[in-house]
Scaffold this motif. Structure first.
Motif: not given
Length: 372
Positions: A303-328
């Motif tokens: 579960t994630v809060l306002d993790d701007r680093v994490g959202f930047d990494l997800a936005r990059s597309g380099a780590y596809p599992y981030l968008a599958k693993a994160a729950m806001f």
């Protein structure tokens, strides 16, 4: 932005009557809400004045400048802390559709020496969170009943069966169990969770006896900014040993949610765990046959809060599992909670993120795993 938001990490602050249903033999020794030395209210587990009173765990409704570590009375906190209908009203104000709700002071029953009393209190809490709090609207509140994992797998699986029959969609594990979760001791519980198709969750180091010295003694009202930062990384030991110890490979149907840890660290963890899988491939130490990063977004979620680093990494597309693993999540009603500005913050965090990825993080992953 998706119109749906699920908060995968909220909390209650239990009402004074939460343990009233324990058997008569234990009733004079149940934890009680009492007045503390600082004038606030807190929970006593030994009949003495509470070691700490309400504060950081009930900050919803206060600005950052109004935050206090303790000293609040029960009447000072929002009813959404302990009343399901009021909780839903606060969700409505925040634009949240579903709330997954963790316990609060009830976790200290994991440290109770009298395990008969402890199990009675755990069952009473579970009856309250499902039969009263979640019952306000089971479509919108997912209460997390606690499992007595330190009291043997027969007790833990029996309680899992009992709460599932009462409407539970998942169950809570302590972050500091007496035995680490890669121990074969837990096989029966993992199997039961797989068989029933329900996720299990632990909330970083929340619940149980600390396994190592903790410079912040939360139970004794000792907080620091350093301790709060450290606890965001406090779950990695359990996860790493479970992953490399083969728990997820032996139990392919097991789904585990780790609460309040954010996700900016996941790429480094995945890289390091996969490196050691490759480096030690010839040593005969492995209990797994595939790189551990494959569990992210398939069996393991955070579960994630306002993790701007994490959202930047997800936005990059380099780590596809981030968008599958994160729950806001909003972490209502704690001191870091996003309430009542969740919609605005979520919009900012997901700006520029692929629409499907934003929808998955804000609601889709939690909807899929919790069945809501």
């Amino acid at each position: 932005m998706t119109t749906r938001i699920i908060s995968a990490d909220c909390h209650v602050n239990e009402p004074p009557h939460v343990f009233d249903s324990v058997p008569a033999a234990y009733r004079d020794r149940t934890p009680r809400l009492m007045r503390g030395a600082d004038g606030g209210d807190g929970w006593s587990f030994d009949g003495k004045p509470p070691k700490r009173t309400y504060g950081v765990e009930a900050m919803a409704g206060r600005t950052k400048d109004e935050h206090v570590a303790s000293g609040l009375r029960f009447d000072d906190i929002l009813p959404g802390n302990y009343d399901g209908a009021a909780h839903i009203a606060d969700m409505e104000r925040d634009g949240v559709d579903v709330s997954v709700v963790y316990p609060a002071q009830a976790i200290f029953t994991y440290q109770e020496p009298d395990r008969g009393l402890a199990q009675a209190c755990i069952r009473a809490y579970n009856d309250w969170i499902l039969g009263e709090f979640q019952a306000a609207d089971p479509r919108r509140i997912v209460g997390l009943p606690m499992l007595p994992v330190d009291d043997g797998m027969a007790a833990a699986t029996a309680e899992l069966d009992r709460v599932l029959a009462a409407g539970a969609k998942a169950a809570f594990l302590p972050g500091n169990p007496e035995r680490p979760y890669h121990d074969p001791y837990y096989t029966e519980m993992w199997t039961a969770a797989e068989r029933n198709g329900v996720p299990l969750t632990y909330h970083r180091t929340f619940g149980g006896k600390p396994q190592e010295a903790d410079w912040d003694n939360v139970a004794a009202n000792n907080f620091s900014a350093a301790g709060t930062v450290h606890r965001f990384f406090g779950s990695t030991k359990q996860l790493t040993y479970m992953a490399l110890g083969g728990v997820f490979e032996r139990h392919p149907g097991l789904r585990l949610v780790i609460g309040e840890v954010n996700f900016g660290w996941l790429p480094f963890w995945a890289q390091t765990a996969d490196e050691q899988f490759e480096n030690q491939h010839s040593m005969g130490t492995h209990r797994i046959t595939a790189p551990p990063s494959g569990i992210l977004g398939e069996q393991v979620f955070v579960t994630v809060l306002d993790d701007r680093v994490g959202f930047d990494l997800a936005r990059s597309g380099a780590y596809p599992y981030l968008a599958k693993a994160a729950m806001f999540s909003t972490d209502y009603p704690h001191s870091v909670c996003l309430w009542p500005n969740t919609r605005k913050i979520a919009d900012e965090l997901t700006q520029g993120l692929a629409e499907a990825d934003a929808a998955a993080i804000l609601a889709g992953n939690a909807a899929r795993i919790y069945g809501v």
